[in-house]
Design an enzyme around this catalytic site. Structure first.
Site, PDB file in Angstrom:
ATOM      1  N   SER A 403       0.817  -1.215   0.000  1.00  0.00           N
ATOM      2  CA  SER A 403       0.000   0.000   0.000  1.00  0.00           C
ATOM      3  C   SER A 403       0.848   1.262   0.000  1.00  0.00           C
ATOM      4  O   SER A 403       0.568   2.214  -0.734  1.00  0.00           O
ATOM      5  CB  SER A 403      -0.947   0.000   1.208  1.00  0.00           C
ATOM      6  OG  SER A 403      -1.893  -1.040   1.093  1.00  0.00           O
ATOM      7  N   SER A 527      -2.445  -8.157  -6.278  1.00  0.00           N
ATOM      8  CA  SER A 527      -2.110  -7.080  -5.336  1.00  0.00           C
ATOM      9  C   SER A 527      -3.255  -6.074  -5.233  1.00  0.00           C
ATOM     10  O   SER A 527      -3.577  -5.602  -4.147  1.00  0.00           O
ATOM     11  CB  SER A 527      -0.811  -6.381  -5.750  1.00  0.00           C
ATOM     12  OG  SER A 527      -0.865  -5.967  -7.088  1.00  0.00           O
ATOM     13  N   ASN A 530      -5.999  -7.728  -3.029  1.00  0.00           N
ATOM     14  CA  ASN A 530      -5.691  -8.311  -1.727  1.00  0.00           C
ATOM     15  C   ASN A 530      -4.684  -7.549  -0.869  1.00  0.00           C
ATOM     16  O   ASN A 530      -4.643  -7.750   0.344  1.00  0.00           O
ATOM     17  CB  ASN A 530      -5.174  -9.743  -1.916  1.00  0.00           C
ATOM     18  CG  ASN A 530      -6.198 -10.646  -2.566  1.00  0.00           C
ATOM     19  OD1 ASN A 530      -7.289 -10.809  -2.055  1.00  0.00           O
ATOM     20  ND2 ASN A 530      -5.868 -11.204  -3.713  1.00  0.00           N
ATOM     21  N   TYR A 531      -3.863  -6.702  -1.474  1.00  0.00           N
ATOM     22  CA  TYR A 531      -2.792  -6.065  -0.702  1.00  0.00           C
ATOM     23  C   TYR A 531      -2.835  -4.536  -0.697  1.00  0.00           C
ATOM     24  O   TYR A 531      -2.161  -3.911   0.110  1.00  0.00           O
ATOM     25  CB  TYR A 531      -1.420  -6.528  -1.217  1.00  0.00           C
ATOM     26  CG  TYR A 531      -1.136  -7.975  -0.914  1.00  0.00           C
ATOM     27  CD1 TYR A 531      -0.799  -8.386   0.370  1.00  0.00           C
ATOM     28  CD2 TYR A 531      -1.219  -8.940  -1.907  1.00  0.00           C
ATOM     29  CE1 TYR A 531      -0.547  -9.718   0.661  1.00  0.00           C
ATOM     30  CE2 TYR A 531      -0.969 -10.279  -1.634  1.00  0.00           C
ATOM     31  CZ  TYR A 531      -0.636 -10.664  -0.352  1.00  0.00           C
ATOM     32  OH  TYR A 531      -0.399 -11.987  -0.073  1.00  0.00           O
ATOM     33  N   LEU A 532      -3.580  -3.947  -1.633  1.00  0.00           N
ATOM     34  CA  LEU A 532      -3.589  -2.481  -1.739  1.00  0.00           C
ATOM     35  C   LEU A 532      -4.830  -1.905  -1.074  1.00  0.00           C
ATOM     36  O   LEU A 532      -5.955  -2.243  -1.465  1.00  0.00           O
ATOM     37  CB  LEU A 532      -3.552  -2.059  -3.211  1.00  0.00           C
ATOM     38  CG  LEU A 532      -2.312  -2.500  -4.000  1.00  0.00           C
ATOM     39  CD1 LEU A 532      -2.443  -2.081  -5.455  1.00  0.00           C
ATOM     40  CD2 LEU A 532      -1.051  -1.913  -3.397  1.00  0.00           C
TER      41      LEU A 532
END
Length: 573
Positions: A403, A527, A530-532
């Protein structure tokens, strides 16, 4: 939580009041899963050949043969491990007579079957409007009946209520189990989760469920264990559901809490590089890699698992090489190992001198197959992370670093003077920096070269169109000089607008080509979903006037509805 419009504070209160011990439901009712349709044998005119002769297969063997036939044009079916695993599992489905006859996969001819499935595929594309409407209506009927559940007096959408049909396991990277048979899931494999006072879903006639549970501490509705890796699969709520939104929000808030104490944690593990205790040094170096390179911690594998995949804690001496100097950089560590899903992780990274010296120490008097961090495992690391910050795991570092990288990259790459397509290219480049950090690779799509050629043809045609438009503009200007009347002036303005419009269209196509080429081996979706922290993307869109649908599709907008409602232009992760 989204209905009250108070944002983050409301979310926290909602959880505290309704779920005092974490996320728990009080009532859950649903209809269970939709199973894959039974196998329909091939028509008599579709033949399978063995050693040049027609051979009629038993129903079980024929079904598995069709899985291979459907993939005949794919490169998977040329891979030795895929073919070996397929043939081994296929033989298990054969009759004793078939086993004694079919002893070599290279003598099997699936061409006729493959042609039949291609023709079926083409026929589906040519279906009439009425036929398509009939299928659409059936899908809507299934969605209406099975696609929703009732949770605590709220009707919630279910994400994947259809059980995956049987087929061949593909895996990612060079997975050692590719080609194995994914067996048909039966009601006897299924665990149903619902509340005691609900109407329990009825299994199909003649069958029974493996188990019926009433576990309100979990949010899955249906589960089963798949046969390839022994992993548990779930039917869950749709990402746009209230509980899913709440869990997502919590995940990114945990990463934001890490932001507040990450400097302190980094200072601590730097100090620990000098510790007199070897286990403390190893833990500190591993944490540095998890932080700097977004490596996964790496859970211990089950006994008998054949894929030689590792994470940070399970790295072996053979997975790294130390270079005091390489390509003009000092203290370079070269990583080469198989990570999650057998995706190769290869990276050459300059590290701090003390990390390099510690790695030399850890590798002393060890064989290539020995553990690099022999005093460390994931349990020890996770306990340490919990001591540093409540809720901290290796994945939180990935979420935080992903992020923060997106936020920094967007600030650096976004040019205020760019048009929308160019800004979206900048966004994708920022997203790509994150995907590279997280090692989210993919094989170039099978149709990549063809689609690029088609796009280049469009670019060439647009360039010709632009050349013609510019010639027409030049001619109109010359004509206007001679005539000097209002009509000729209007013609010049019209031709100018036409040139500008075509220039914009050409730029859009060229940006698209650049974007596609740069992304051919990087998977941006993992990403992004799920990650940002989605609030970063939403805030960026609001700041630069980018329509949110240019970044998130309809399903993604539903998943991140909480973020779209919450994020402001000046949001900082």
């Amino acid at each position: 939580p989204l209905e009250c419009g108070i944002g983050g504070a409301c979310l926290a209160v909602w959880e505290e009041e309704r779920y005092p011990e974490g996320i728990k439901w009080k009532f859950l009712e649903h209809k269970g899963p939709v199973f894959a349709p039974p196998y329909e044998p091939l028509p008599e005119n579709v033949k399978f050949y063995y050693d040049g002769k027609v051979m009629k297969l038993s129903t079980k063997a024929e079904e598995v043969a069709t899985f291979f036939a459907k993939m005949l044009d794919h490169e998977y079916t040329t891979k030795e491990i895929f073919r070996k695993n397929f043939f081994k599992d296929w033989r298990k489905e054969m009759t004793s007579e078939e086993k004694s006859t079919i002893t070599s996969l290279s003598k099997c001819d699936f061409t006729h079957m493959s042609q039949y499935f291609k023709a079926q595929s083409e026929a589906r594309k040519q279906m009439s409007k009425e036929e398509k409407q009939k299928i659409k209506e059936e899908n809507e009927r299934l969605l209406k009946e099975y696609g929703y559940c009732v949770m605590d007096n709220h009707k919630e959408r279910i994400a994947n209520f259809k059980i995956e049909p049987p087929g061949l396991f593909r895996g990612r990277g060079n997975h050692p189990k590719m080609g194995m048979l994914k067996r048909r899931i039966m009601p006897e494999d299924i665990i149903i989760n619902c509340s005691k006072d609900s109407k329990i879903p009825a299994p199909p006639p003649g069958h029974k469920w493996k188990e019926v549970r009433h576990d309100n501490k979990v949010t899955w509705l249906v589960s089963w264990t798949e046969n390839i890796q022994g992993s548990i699969k779930y039917i869950m709520l749709n990402p746009s559901s209230r509980i899913k939104g709440e869990k997502d929000w919590q995940k990114y808030e945990t990463a934001r809490r890490l932001k507040k104490c990450v400097d302190k944690i980094r200072n601590q593990y730097r100090e620990d590089w000098k510790s007199k205790e070897m286990k403390v040094r190893q833990r500190a170096v591993a944490l540095y890699f998890i932080d700097k390179l977004a490596l996964r911690a790496g859970n211990e594998k089950e006994e008998g698992e054949t894929a030689d995949t590792v994470g940070c804690c399970s790295l072996r001496v053979e997975h790294i090489k130390l270079h005091p100097e390489l390509d003009g950089q000092e203290y370079v560590v070269e990583f080469d190992f198989l990570g999650k899903d057998s995706i190769r992780y290869y990276n050459k990274v300059p590290v701090e001198k003390r990390v390099f010296k510690n790695l030399q120490l850890f590798m002393e008097n060890k064989q290539p197959e020995d553990d690099l961090f022999d005093r460390l495992n994931t349990s020890i690391l996770n306990k340490h992370l919990q001591d540093l910050m409540e809720g901290l795991t290796a994945k939180v570092f990935r979420t935080y670093n992903a992020s923060i990288t997106l936020q920094q990259q967007l600030k650096e790459l976004t040019n205020p003077d760019d048009n929308i397509p160019a800004k979206i290219l900048s966004y994708n480049r920022a997203n790509r920096a994150v995907a590279i950090l997280c090692n989210h690779q993919r094989a170039p799509p099978k149709t990549f070269e063809k689609s690029m050629m088609n796009l280049q043809s469009k670019i060439d045609a647009k360039k010709e169109q632009l050349a013609d438009a510019r010639r027409e503009l030049k001619s109109a200007k010359a004509d206007a000089k001679v005539r000097r009347d209002e009509k000729s002036k209007k013609t010049v303005e019209s031709k100018k607008k036409a040139v500008q419009r075509i220039e914009e269209q050409l730029m859009k196509l060229e940006v698209q080509a650049t974007d596609r080429e740069e992304n051919k081996q990087i998977a941006l979706g993992t990403s992004k979903l799920n990650y940002l922290d989605p609030r970063i993307s939403v805030a960026w869109c609001k700041k630069w006037g980018i329509p949110i649908e240019k970044i998130y599709n309809k399903t993604q907008r539903e998943k991140f509805a909480w973020a779209i409602d919450m994020a402001e232009e000046d949001y900082e992760f």
